[in-house]
Structure formats: structure tokens, C-alpha cells
Design an enzyme around this catalytic site. Structure first.
Site, PDB file in Angstrom:
ATOM      1  N   ASP A 158       0.484  -1.089   0.063  1.00  0.00           N
ATOM      2  CA  ASP A 158      -0.075  -0.070   0.069  1.00  0.00           C
ATOM      3  C   ASP A 158       0.544   1.196   0.101  1.00  0.00           C
ATOM      4  OD1 ASP A 158       1.073  -0.354   2.430  1.00  0.00           O
ATOM      5  OD2 ASP A 158      -0.950   1.148   3.326  1.00  0.00           O
TER       6      ASP A 158
ATOM      7  N   GLU B 180       0.490  -1.363   5.228  1.00  0.00           N
ATOM      8  CA  GLU B 180       1.524  -0.196   6.684  1.00  0.00           C
ATOM      9  C   GLU B 180       0.928   0.528   6.618  1.00  0.00           C
ATOM     10  OE1 GLU B 180       4.922   0.725   7.600  1.00  0.00           O
ATOM     11  OE2 GLU B 180       4.156   0.669   6.120  1.00  0.00           O
TER      12      GLU B 180
END
Length: 403
Positions: free
Chosen positions: A78, A171
Site C-alpha cells: 500500500d 502498512e
């Protein structure tokens, strides 16, 4: 063999922003687009790959000789929500020492004055944005470097032990380690490839907590309010005024901890303050939480019992206490950097990392650089020579454990 910069650009154009408001995992379906691309790519290289329904990708490069350890490498799929991730258009420029025009139409420049780190890269090829989106080097550069290192080892038939790879979702919103299956991963230890400028090597991070302070007031017509109205917003004001001065992120650096007010919302009857609390030192961290609790008690005494409810939740801890007894893991990365003529810069992370949570789950996991600069910004960039160096450092970490 595909160049590491070309691989990175292929990843960068795919939108993968996570979503803090979404409680599902992954928090955004678009992270699967990159995960599926990586699954195909790694399978074509001959790795055994598993992609879970929660968007955790695990891969294994089987050993071709005896090695001392099974080492893992981890990066996240991400990107941050601090700048747009749609229509990312990376481009390669050669830096000549002046401002870089990112977008002539919009008059957007990467300023050498505002970003003095550029001075280190005069004469180098940089990958930049068009000034309207993230680049996504955090952490697609880490992914590209890991995949490129594995490809290099395979194509050159270099002796290596078993290598484990994991690419995780979410994350950037602090959930990357939540569903990480440490036993299934099967590494003796690992490295997150998620740092910044070339040479960064980190095995310390903040101890972290969140604090939610709810204030409960009593509303009444202001014309008849004396001795009756209790404003929740005034309580919130009183509370924040008692937070120690000079201990915000604006005022601190290095090993200094802080209190950071994230949001304020409310009205007369109900108000809420949300903070994050950070400190590298565990004892100071505990004292910071105590300070917040004591302030809540004082404000509650002033305004009446039940006026203030303070909820503090620990988020993660400093991985130093787990890694330091096994410092050889850090020493191996340091040695790999030196062999690539990269000077290791060992610094504390003023934030968190998947590696911190994983270290407390039993997978020791320091963090190494990606080579990128200005993460979470439209002015993000990454030098191609730095990416090549990081790829080579990963190769040296892997091959350095061969007996």
C-alpha cells in the site's frame, strides 16, 4: 534481466492506497492488483507463491546450497493517503543541480532550496512524479529491489540458502503485521526494505500509544447558563493547555518523544481529542501515558466526576529490546552495505514499522533503506543508482550466509 527502475515504474503506476476508515483487510481492494501481478512475476521465476484472501503474499526461493539461516525480506503493497495515488506518471530525469520541472503546465518544480537532499545526487538519474501524485517509492521501491535481487541471484546461478519473501497490505495505516503468519513465513529472521535514503539501517523505533479523551458536558441556554452549563469543548481546551509545552512533533527530533494532537471534534455536550504518544525510551513512554491520565483526572475533578473519560491503547513497542541481543542480524546488513561501498547510517525510526510488531511476534526484523527521498509527498523521488545499490545489498545479505 529487467532493470530495477523499469520494474519499479511498472509497480508505481498501479494505485494501491490503503484506507484507514475501512475495517476490512485489505482496507482497499486495489492492493490486490499489485499483489496478483507480483504473484505471476515470482511464479515465472520459479518461486513457490501463496496469496491469501487478506492480500498477504508469501514466496519462497528454495536453497541451492547449504546455508546458515533462512532469511526473509518484507515490503508493503500500500501507499500513503497523504497525496493522490491515481494517474501516477513517473518520469526519469538527470539531475543537473537546479530546480527540476515536474509539471510545466501547472508550474510545479522540485526545488533544490526546499529539498537540499538533492545536492547528493547531482549527475544521477532520478525517478520523480509530475508533482500531482505520490511516486509510491514507499514502498514499491522496496518491492522492486527485493524482486530484482531474487531475479539476479536466479539468473546468475549464485549459491544461496532458502529465501523467504512477504509483501503485506495496509502498512501505512498501521495494520501490516496484523495478519502476518510468522510460522508459515518460516524465516529465521528478516529485513523490512522500507527505509529512506541510501545507507539507512534501523533497528530502533518509537514505543507508541494512542489516547482518546472524551469530554461530557451539559448544554443549556447561554442566557441561563451560570453555574449550570458545562462545555465539553472548554474541558477539551483545558486538557490540551495542560499538555507539556515544547513536546510536540514540531519541537522534537532524534530520540526525543512527543505528544501529538491528531484531531479535535465536538460541541457543548460532547467533545473528543485524539492523540498519539511516542518515545524511544520505555520508561519515558510509560511516564508520558501517566501524564495524560493525570491531566484527565485533574480536568475531571474541576468539572465533575464522569466529565472526562481517558482511553489509552498501546500500538507497538521499540524493537531494539528484541533485536539488540541478536545484533548479528544488524551487523550482517551493515557488512553488506560496506561491501557495496555504502556507509551505514544507523538511526532511530521516528515512527513505526511492520518490523517492530513482527519482532515482538518472534520474527526479528530490522529495517533497511530503499534509497528514496521525500516519502508521503508529491515531491517524492528516488535515484536509480540508489535502487541498484539496495538490490545489490540484498543480494549480499542473502549470499553472505552461505557456508
Amino acid at each position: 534481466m529487467k532493470k530495477v527502475e523499469n520494474r519499479f515504474i511498472e509497480y508505481a503506476v498501479l494505485p494501491t492506497m490503503s484506507c484507514e476508515e475501512c475495517e476490512c483487510c485489505p482496507s482497499s481492494e486495489k492492493q490486490f492488483h499489485l499483489a496478483r501481478k507480483l504473484k505471476s512475476e515470482l511464479e515465472e521465476m520459479g518461486l513457490e507463491v501463496t496469496l491469501t484472501d487478506k492480500c498477504y503474499l508469501y514466496a519462497t526461493l528454495e536453497a541451492n546450497c547449504k546455508a546458515k539461516n533462512t532469511i526473509g525480506f518484507i515490503a508493503h503493497l500500500d501507499t500513503s493517503c497523504d497525496a493522490p495515488d491515481n494517474n501516477v506518471t513517473p518520469k526519469i530525469v538527470t539531475y543537473c543541480g537546479e530546480d527540476i520541472c515536474l509539471n510545466a503546465e501547472k508550474g510545479i518544480y522540485l526545488s533544490a532550496k526546499e529539498y537540499p537532499s538533492l545536492e547528493k545526487y547531482v549527475g544521477q538519474a532520478l525517478i520523480v512524479t509530475d508533482g500531482t501524485t505520490l511516486l509510491g517509492a514507499d514502498d514499491k521501491a522496496g518491492i522492486a529491489e527485493i524482486v530484482s535481487a531474487v531475479e539476479y541471484i536466479i539468473e546468475n546461478n549464485i549459491p544461496h540458502g532458502t529465501v523467504k519473501i512477504a509483501f503485506t497490505p495496509d502498512e501505512e495505516i498501521g495494520r501490516g503485521a496484523d495478519h502476518f503468519d510468522v510460522p508459515f513465513f518460516g524465516a529465521d529472521y528478516a529485513y523490512t526494505v522500507d527505509g529512506g535514503a541510501l545507507g539507512e539501517l534501523e533497528y530502533e523505533n518509537f514505543n507508541a500509544a494512542s489516547a482518546v479523551i472524551d469530554f461530557y458536558g451539559v448544554s443549556i441556554h447561554p442566557g441561563n447558563a451560570k453555574g449550570k452549563m458545562k462545555s465539553a469543548m472548554q474541558m477539551a481546551h483545558d486538557f490540551h493547555a495542560m499538555i507539556p509545552d515544547g513536546e510536540s512533533p514540531y519541537d522534537t527530533e532524534g530520540y526525543e518523544g512527543f505528544y501529538h494532537l491528531l484531531s479535535i471534534e465536538g460541541c457543548v455536550e460532547k467533545a473528543t481529542l485524539r492523540y498519539i504518544i511516542r518515545d524511544h525510551d520505555r520508561a519515558k513512554f510509560e511516564e508520558r501515558k501517566n501524564v495524560v491520565s493525570r491531566i484527565a483526572e485533574e480536568v475531571s475533578k474541576k468539572w465533575g466526576e464522569g466529565s472526562v473519560v481517558c482511553t489509552i491503547s498501546d500500538s507497538y513497542y521499540n524493537m531494539k529490546e528484541m533485536i539488540e541481543p541478536h545484533i548479528y542480524i544488524v551487523d550482517r546488513a551493515r557488512a553488506a552495505m560496506l561491501r557495496e561501498h555504502v556507509f551505514p547510517v544507523i538511526i532511530p525510526i521516528r515512527g513505526g514499522t511492520d518490523g517492530a510488531q513482527l519482532s515482538f511476534k518472534g520474527l526479528l526484523c530490522p529495517n533497511i533503506c530503499t534509497g528514496g527521498e521525500n516519502f508521503h509527498s508529491r515531491f517524492e523521488y528516488i535515484p536509480i543508482p540508489s535502487m541498484e545499490k539496495v538490490r545489490n545489498i540484498i543480494v549480499r545479505i542473502i549470499t553472505g550466509v552461505v557456508e
